[in-house]
Enzyme design. Structure first.
Site, PDB file in Angstrom:
ATOM      1  CG  ASP A  45      -1.798   1.052   1.243  1.00 54.42           C
ATOM      2  OD1 ASP A  45      -3.020   1.201   0.646  1.00 54.42           O
ATOM      3  OD2 ASP A  45      -1.605   2.292   1.888  1.00 54.42           O
ATOM      4  CE1 TYR A  50       0.656   7.756   2.640  1.00 51.91           C
ATOM      5  CE2 TYR A  50       1.061   5.558   1.996  1.00 51.91           C
ATOM      6  CZ  TYR A  50       0.415   6.507   2.428  1.00 51.91           C
ATOM      7  OH  TYR A  50      -0.928   6.232   3.068  1.00 51.91           O
ATOM      8  CE  LYS A  75      -3.607   4.598   0.574  1.00 51.83           C
ATOM      9  NZ  LYS A  75      -2.224   4.485   0.795  1.00 51.83           N
ATOM     10  CG  HIS A 108      -4.753   9.545   0.337  1.00 48.12           C
ATOM     11  ND1 HIS A 108      -3.344   9.620   0.296  1.00 48.12           N
ATOM     12  CD2 HIS A 108      -4.769   9.221   1.568  1.00 48.12           C
ATOM     13  CE1 HIS A 108      -2.491   9.080   1.141  1.00 48.12           C
ATOM     14  NE2 HIS A 108      -3.687   9.038   2.020  1.00 48.12           N
TER      15      HIS A 108
HETATM   16  N1  NAP Z   1      -5.420   6.238   3.713  1.00 49.87           N
HETATM   17  C1  NAP Z   1      -4.647   6.847   4.518  1.00 49.87           C
HETATM   18  O1  NAP Z   1      -5.123   8.148   4.926  1.00 49.87           O
HETATM   19  C2  NAP Z   1      -3.729   6.404   5.643  1.00 49.87           C
HETATM   20  C3  NAP Z   1      -3.085   7.158   6.699  1.00 49.87           C
HETATM   21  C4  NAP Z   1      -2.112   6.619   7.503  1.00 49.87           C
HETATM   22  C5  NAP Z   1      -1.657   5.364   7.091  1.00 49.87           C
HETATM   23  N2  NAP Z   1      -2.151   4.847   6.039  1.00 49.87           N
HETATM   24  C6  NAP Z   1      -1.530   3.472   5.354  1.00 49.87           C
HETATM   25  O2  NAP Z   1      -1.277   2.440   6.360  1.00 49.87           O
HETATM   26  C7  NAP Z   1      -0.144   2.034   6.759  1.00 49.87           C
HETATM   27  C8  NAP Z   1       0.285   1.654   8.274  1.00 49.87           C
HETATM   28  O3  NAP Z   1      -0.236   2.884   9.159  1.00 49.87           O
HETATM   29  P1  NAP Z   1       0.897   3.612   9.909  1.00 49.87           P
HETATM   30  O4  NAP Z   1       2.062   3.578   9.294  1.00 49.87           O
HETATM   31  O5  NAP Z   1       0.232   5.019  10.115  1.00 49.87           O
HETATM   32  O6  NAP Z   1       0.881   2.826  11.476  1.00 49.87           O
HETATM   33  P2  NAP Z   1       0.709   1.219  12.098  1.00 49.87           P
HETATM   34  O7  NAP Z   1       1.215   0.435  10.935  1.00 49.87           O
HETATM   35  O8  NAP Z   1      -0.379   1.138  13.022  1.00 49.87           O
HETATM   36  O9  NAP Z   1       2.056   1.520  12.802  1.00 49.87           O
HETATM   37  C9  NAP Z   1       3.555   1.600  12.266  1.00 49.87           C
HETATM   38  C10 NAP Z   1       4.475   1.951  13.528  1.00 49.87           C
HETATM   39  O10 NAP Z   1       4.322   0.997  14.425  1.00 49.87           O
HETATM   40  C11 NAP Z   1       5.781   0.154  14.223  1.00 49.87           C
HETATM   41  N3  NAP Z   1       5.630  -1.077  14.373  1.00 49.87           N
HETATM   42  C12 NAP Z   1       5.338  -2.026  13.214  1.00 49.87           C
HETATM   43  N4  NAP Z   1       5.645  -3.161  13.483  1.00 49.87           N
HETATM   44  C13 NAP Z   1       5.711  -3.440  14.690  1.00 49.87           C
HETATM   45  C14 NAP Z   1       5.979  -4.362  15.614  1.00 49.87           C
HETATM   46  N5  NAP Z   1       5.827  -5.713  15.245  1.00 49.87           N
HETATM   47  N6  NAP Z   1       6.494  -4.348  16.955  1.00 49.87           N
HETATM   48  C15 NAP Z   1       6.610  -2.787  17.361  1.00 49.87           C
HETATM   49  N7  NAP Z   1       6.351  -1.834  16.520  1.00 49.87           N
HETATM   50  C16 NAP Z   1       6.126  -2.084  15.379  1.00 49.87           C
HETATM   51  C17 NAP Z   1       6.616   0.909  13.213  1.00 49.87           C
HETATM   52  O11 NAP Z   1       7.916   1.246  13.309  1.00 49.87           O
HETATM   53  P3  NAP Z   1       9.139   0.471  12.436  1.00 49.87           P
HETATM   54  O12 NAP Z   1       8.797   1.081  11.193  1.00 49.87           O
HETATM   55  O13 NAP Z   1      10.255   1.477  12.942  1.00 49.87           O
HETATM   56  O14 NAP Z   1       9.384  -0.858  12.627  1.00 49.87           O
HETATM   57  C18 NAP Z   1       5.896   2.296  13.114  1.00 49.87           C
HETATM   58  O15 NAP Z   1       6.297   3.032  13.954  1.00 49.87           O
HETATM   59  C19 NAP Z   1       0.698   3.100   6.238  1.00 49.87           C
HETATM   60  O16 NAP Z   1       2.047   2.746   6.015  1.00 49.87           O
HETATM   61  C20 NAP Z   1      -0.046   3.565   4.969  1.00 49.87           C
HETATM   62  O17 NAP Z   1       0.266   2.547   4.181  1.00 49.87           O
HETATM   63  C21 NAP Z   1      -3.247   5.346   5.224  1.00 49.87           C
END
Ligand code: NAP
Length: 274
Positions: A45, A50, A75, A108
């Site tokens: 994704d 990004y 997106k 988005h």
């Molecule tokens: N459509 C939208 O508006 C929107 C908005 C936000 C996000 N997104 C999408 O959703 C994806 C995920 O969301 P997100 O990046 O905001 O949050 P998330 O996936 O909930 O959390 C990511 C965070 O958690 C850490 N992490 C991941 N796996 C872990 C584990 N096993 N143990 C401990 N910590 C862990 C990562 O650290 P490290 O990377 O340092 O390991 C990072 O700091 C994004 O990458 C994007 O593709 C979409």
């Protein structure tokens, strides 16, 4: 291990677990995505926002995997909304990804103040009709935005990608999606890591001999959402994929359900109006 699939409203299958690459620096993206593909992830994704679509494309090219094995989502960014500008933005994203078709293209944010999400959706409908994308959907849409699409355009979105994790279980929106055949995709599925110290989650991690992140991601699988956790850390990318060999008991799913307190990690879509 392979990811279970969910079938979208047009018959296309989406892997229930993918890698999100928000905030993965452009220079690191190819390596991060390569690690994920080697681990077994098949869904990625990304988004124009990004600034790392090219890195995703480089990893895909280098992977040797066949295109049909992969599920690539990007997106339409807010500034590119509108009929003609959405068509141009799609071409640009596809070029950066080095692909000749996309699996899923999402608007988005609805940004209703711009007044362009209907025209943008019509552009996505054209891309779908022309066979350039296998499924089209939206992100951060509330019920009222979805209803306007139903009333004024032709295709029901296949997916709505929304913030969703145990602190923000989005039950009302999930129910609405289910009634209308829309698959719920969870962004920030780990609440950006904030949930991983929660005592209920760490307690379940000890009970199942799994990590807190694995417990939360397993909850997503069992409630039927598509989850796209982000990690740029190879060991965590692998850890987050090792969730297909155990199951939470129904009572433990309920324990996690009870963590819903409506607290967001990101903006409410209503706060992003233009
Ligand atoms: N459509 C939208 O508006 C929107 C908005 C936000 C996000 N997104 C999408 O959703 C994806 C995920 O969301 P997100 O990046 O905001 O949050 P998330 O996936 O909930 O959390 C990511 C965070 O958690 C850490 N992490 C991941 N796996 C872990 C584990 N096993 N143990 C401990 N910590 C862990 C990562 O650290 P490290 O990377 O340092 O390991 C990072 O700091 C994004 O990458 C994007 O593709 C979409």
């Amino acid at each position: 291990m392979t990811t279970p699939d969910i079938v979208l409203n047009n018959g296309v299958s989406i892997p229930q677990l993918g890698l999100g690459v928000y905030q993965v620096p452009a220079a690191d993206t190819a390596k991060v995505v390569q690690t994920a593909l080697e681990t077994g992830y098949r869904a990625i994704d990304t988004a124009v926002l990004y600034r790392n679509e090219a890195g995703v494309g480089d990893a895909i090219k280098a992977s040797g995997l066949s295109r049909e094995e992969l599920f690539v989502t990007t997106k339409l960014w807010t500034q590119d909304q509108g009929y003609d500008s959405a068509l141009r933005a799609f071409d640009k994203s596809l070029g950066k990804l080095g692909l000749d078709y996309l699996d899923l293209y999402l608007i988005h944010w609805p940004t209703p103040g711009r007044g362009t999400y209907l025209d943008s959706w019509r552009a996505l409908e054209k891309l779908y009709a022309d066979g350039r994308v296998r499924a089209i959907g939206v992100s951060n849409f509330h019920v009222q935005h979805l209803r306007r699409l139903f009333d004024e355009t032709d295709i029901v979105p296949a997916v709505n990608q929304i913030e969703l994790h145990p602190n923000l279980a989005q039950l009302a929106l999930r129910t609405f999606h289910a009634e209308h055949g829309i698959v719920t995709e969870a962004w920030s599925p780990l609440a950006k890591g904030r949930l991983l110290m929660d005592r209920a989650i760490t307690g379940l991690a000890a009970k199942y001999g799994k990590t807190p992140a694995q417990i939360v991601l397993r909850w997503h699988l069992q409630i039927g959402t598509v989850a796209i956790p982000k990690s740029a850390t190879p060991s965590r990318i692998r850890e987050n994929f090792e969730i297909f060999d155990f199951e939470l008991a129904p009572d433990d799913v309920l324990v996690i359900d009870e963590l819903d307190n409506g607290v967001r990690t990101g903006p409410d879509p209503d706060a992003i109006d233009a």
